[in-house]
Design a protein around this motif. Sequence first.
Motif, PDB file in Angstrom:
ATOM      1  N   TRP A  78      -6.544  -7.826   0.990  1.00 14.32           N
ATOM      2  CA  TRP A  78      -6.654  -8.563  -0.270  1.00 14.32           C
ATOM      3  C   TRP A  78      -7.734  -7.995  -1.170  1.00 14.32           C
ATOM      4  CZ3 TRP A  78      -2.752 -11.391  -1.687  1.00 14.32           C
ATOM      5  CH2 TRP A  78      -1.898 -11.887  -0.702  1.00 14.32           C
ATOM      6  N   ILE A 131      -1.315  -1.267  -4.092  1.00 16.90           N
ATOM      7  CA  ILE A 131      -2.707  -1.558  -3.739  1.00 16.90           C
ATOM      8  C   ILE A 131      -3.303  -0.343  -3.035  1.00 16.90           C
ATOM      9  CG2 ILE A 131      -2.429  -4.060  -3.644  1.00 16.90           C
ATOM     10  CD1 ILE A 131      -2.103  -3.928  -0.658  1.00 16.90           C
ATOM     11  N   PHE A 176      -6.476  -4.798  -4.259  1.00 17.66           N
ATOM     12  CA  PHE A 176      -5.750  -4.965  -5.518  1.00 17.66           C
ATOM     13  C   PHE A 176      -6.560  -4.430  -6.695  1.00 17.66           C
ATOM     14  CE2 PHE A 176      -3.539  -7.810  -2.746  1.00 17.66           C
ATOM     15  CZ  PHE A 176      -2.228  -7.768  -3.187  1.00 17.66           C
ATOM     16  N   ILE A 186       0.660 -11.524  -6.556  1.00 17.25           N
ATOM     17  CA  ILE A 186       1.240 -11.322  -5.223  1.00 17.25           C
ATOM     18  C   ILE A 186       1.053 -12.567  -4.365  1.00 17.25           C
ATOM     19  CG2 ILE A 186       1.016 -10.013  -3.072  1.00 17.25           C
ATOM     20  CD1 ILE A 186       2.503  -8.531  -5.324  1.00 17.25           C
ATOM     21  N   GLN A 212       0.831  -1.208   0.000  1.00 22.00           N
ATOM     22  CA  GLN A 212       0.000   0.000   0.000  1.00 22.00           C
ATOM     23  C   GLN A 212       0.867   1.260   0.000  1.00 22.00           C
ATOM     24  OE1 GLN A 212      -2.285   0.860   3.529  1.00 22.00           O
ATOM     25  NE2 GLN A 212      -3.774   2.087   2.394  1.00 22.00           N
ATOM     26  N   SER A 233      -3.422  -9.110 -10.578  1.00 20.71           N
ATOM     27  CA  SER A 233      -2.362  -8.587  -9.710  1.00 20.71           C
ATOM     28  C   SER A 233      -2.428  -9.223  -8.325  1.00 20.71           C
ATOM     29  CB  SER A 233      -2.441  -7.059  -9.612  1.00 20.71           C
ATOM     30  OG  SER A 233      -3.660  -6.649  -9.027  1.00 20.71           O
ATOM     31  N   ARG A 234      -3.642  -9.474  -7.848  1.00 20.03           N
ATOM     32  CA  ARG A 234      -3.790 -10.149  -6.550  1.00 20.03           C
ATOM     33  C   ARG A 234      -3.213 -11.563  -6.607  1.00 20.03           C
ATOM     34  NH1 ARG A 234      -9.436 -11.508  -5.828  1.00 20.03           N
ATOM     35  NH2 ARG A 234      -8.739 -13.424  -6.825  1.00 20.03           N
TER      36      ARG A 234
END
Length: 199
Positions: A85, A80, A88, A97, A75, A93-94
């Motif tokens: 969670w 993000i 994102f 990661i 962040q 992209s989530r």
Amino acid sequence: TEEIDTSNRYTFEEETVASYLEKQPQLSQYVDLLKQTPISSRSTSSVWQLMAARGHFTCFAPTNDAIQLYLDTLQRKGIISTASWDGFPSERSRDSIRDVIVYNSIIDGGNTTVYSTSEFPATDRSEFVVANMNERKLYVTRSTINPDSIFINGEAPLDMKQRDIEAINGYVHHVHAVIAPSNDTMRDILEECEQKGQT
């Protein structure tokens, strides 16, 4: 029908890496990620299922606090919107990661290799012989003040007590930071430095 005497039946009581992890409340987020992460792009099986199977795995399991700290860092970097969670910008992209956290935390030793701390590389900044599931080699550093203070990749400290937990298919070591080796190339780093120099 034949009646089978079950009084002498063997009861399997040993833990797999997966069954151990599931019993640890402080590792619940990591367990969720293992269940959501496929073994590879070509597989529908999850890494969780792999951790429940036969094998020789070394698992550097980040605690819930370690995962939250990593989300906080994402962040702050603007990757993000919120340190969760749900923050994102896309599912892709989530998932990326999530894969970083999971694949970097596990060394699959194939048929032979598993690492307790006594089998870690002996010299400072030496790499494990076997790469992790992200096909990156992790390295070990030790504190000069306290040799029992061990860090993976210089950033993820092993818990002083929750380490060398032996399962029938490997070892688990709790860590207090997510292991996330940089994927930046030298060109990426130089360009970033140049941009910082211009601002």
